[in-house]
Write an enzyme that holds these catalytic residues in place. Structure first.
Site, mmCIF file in Angstrom:
data_model
loop_
_atom_site.group_PDB
_atom_site.id
_atom_site.type_symbol
_atom_site.label_atom_id
_atom_site.label_comp_id
_atom_site.label_asym_id
_atom_site.label_seq_id
_atom_site.Cartn_x
_atom_site.Cartn_y
_atom_site.Cartn_z
ATOM 1 N N TYR A 1 0.776 -1.234 0.000
ATOM 2 C CA TYR A 1 0.000 0.000 0.000
ATOM 3 C C TYR A 1 0.812 1.292 0.000
ATOM 4 C CZ TYR A 1 -4.019 -3.000 0.552
ATOM 5 O OH TYR A 1 -4.980 -3.949 0.336
ATOM 6 N N PHE B 1 -9.919 -4.767 11.258
ATOM 7 C CA PHE B 1 -11.216 -4.573 10.624
ATOM 8 C C PHE B 1 -11.159 -5.001 9.181
ATOM 9 C CE2 PHE B 1 -8.775 -0.599 10.695
ATOM 10 C CZ PHE B 1 -8.742 -0.238 9.365
#
Length: 411
Positions: A123, A411
């Site tokens: 990322y 999450f």
């Protein structure tokens, strides 16, 4: 055949989520966990890439509020459930989803995007910087003792049923009270209180069901712990392991009492801790920190979607007045020079034509944003350049946080 990138239709969720499960190894979630994830999925904030009638890419974004230095809770897109089918790698599928997602986040008026990375190398090219770390420990409780400060006799420890809605409500209240005190924590939406108590495959891996203990004073819940027990015996006797999932407390005496409890459970000799802040105070309560097997790893990655708004949303430990020259090829609206002025009371960040004091990319800015990664350290790695002598020390000190930033759960 050309692929189709589109917002997730709720009717397609099962197929979409199945693509995610296969991409992460093909191990299916339990029906309970799958139903919970479907209820938490925000379909209008989720994307799918389709090749004909096959879903080959997934990406979602939860609506979170992220605690930042100064205590503000800033709206942030919690990037989640990102996958690309193995049959469609190296075709630009991930980049197309990241492009569309960040454009969407900007239109939603959210200045931050955050994620946890399955692989750290992925990322950075999209402007995400590793902003927090998590502390792990494997404590030899046969040789390590936890000290409890004077006055802990007033703390009552009580076992509770973790699936009891009243217990979940009490635990969630303790968690919520902690959020604004530490950067990196997430203010959770309704439904997230169920996530910590969903029993998955760990229960079938020799562990007990999830257990809960509350710490109370005069009937008020001050803290709690969630854990599992993995019983084990050898010819010398019991050598079980406690797998600590959560431990929160708003009171230092309750905190210490809970740590002593999980380290002294009968028939166990190991306390395994998977995710704590790097400055967790338990390190000052144990009798021998060397026998705690401490390690750290990267955790939350932060992306400033709108540089000006994001830098204005937090406060700064010391007065700061610097011009940041930001390089951001993936979100070009952030490119250019920004004058940041701020202190403990607030901040302003506006475009400027003044000469740059510091030069850095969006990735480094994301890493430093929560105050856990110093700009000075990044400069020593040649990832931040100082154009004005003294600017680095000024900004690096101002960006730091009193408490280490921490993401308490994924999450």
């Amino acid at each position: 055949m050309a692929t189709d990138l589109r917002v997730l239709d709720p009717a397609e969720w099962d197929h979409w989520y199945g693509t995610l499960e296969v991409a992460f190894g093909g191990v299916l979630e339990t029906p309970e966990k799958r139903a919970l994830m479907e209820s938490l999925t925000e379909h209008e904030r989720s994307l799918g890439v389709w090749d004909g009638d096959q879903c080959v890419g997934t990406a979602g974004a939860f609506s979170f509020r992220l605690a930042v230095p100064g205590g503000a809770l800033v709206p942030a897109a919690g990037v989640t459930m990102v996958s690309v089918a193995a049959t469609h790698r190296r075709r630009g599928t991930l980049t197309s989803m990241m492009r569309r997602q960040l454009d969407d986040v900007r239109t939603w008026g959210e200045s931050l995007a955050v994620l946890t990375a399955s692989e750290p190398a992925i990322y950075g090219r999209y402007g995400y910087g590793a902003a927090t770390q998590e502390l792990r420990a494997e404590i030899d409780t046969s040789r390590v003792r936890v000290s409890v400060p004077e006055g802990a006799d007033g703390i009552r420890l009580r076992r509770a049923e973790p699936h009891d809605p009243a217990v979940q409500e009490a635990c969630e209240a303790v968690y919520a009270a902690e959020v604004a005190t530490r950067p990196g924590m997430l203010a959770r939406r309704p439904g997230w209180e169920r996530v910590p108590v969903i029993d998955g495959e760990k229960v079938m891996d020799g562990m007990s069901a999830l257990q809960c203990v509350l710490a109370e004073r005069d009937g008020e819940v001050l803290g709690f712990t969630l854990f599992r027990n993995r019983p084990e015996w050898d010819k010398s006797g019991p050598k079980g392991t406690i797998e600590l999932q959560d431990l929160y407390a708003s009171d230092p005496l309750a905190y210490a009492s809970l740590w002593r409890f999980v380290s002294e459970i009968d028939l166990t000799s190991t306390l395994r801790v998977r995710n704590r802040p790097v400055d967790d105070p338990f390190q000052h309560l144990v009798s021998d920190v060397r026998r705690c097997g401490l390690t750290v790893r990267d955790a939350l990655y932060v992306r400033l979607v709108e540089v000006g708004a994001a830098l204005e949303a937090r406060t700064y430990r010391t007065p700061v007045d610097v011009v940041l020259e930001v390089e951001d090829a993936f979100c070009p609206w952030n490119e250019g020079r920004w004058r940041l002025t701020g202190d403990t009371k607030g901040a302003s960040c506006e475009r400027t034509a003044d000469e740059a004091d510091l030069i850095l990319t969006a990735t480094e800015l994301g890493a430093a944003y929560l105050g856990g990664v110093s700009l000075a350290s990044l400069a020593r790695a040649a990832r931040v350049r100082e154009a004005r002598p003294g600017a680095l020390a000024e900004a690096s000190t101002a960006f730091t946080s009193d408490l280490a930033p921490w993401l308490p759960h994924g999450f």
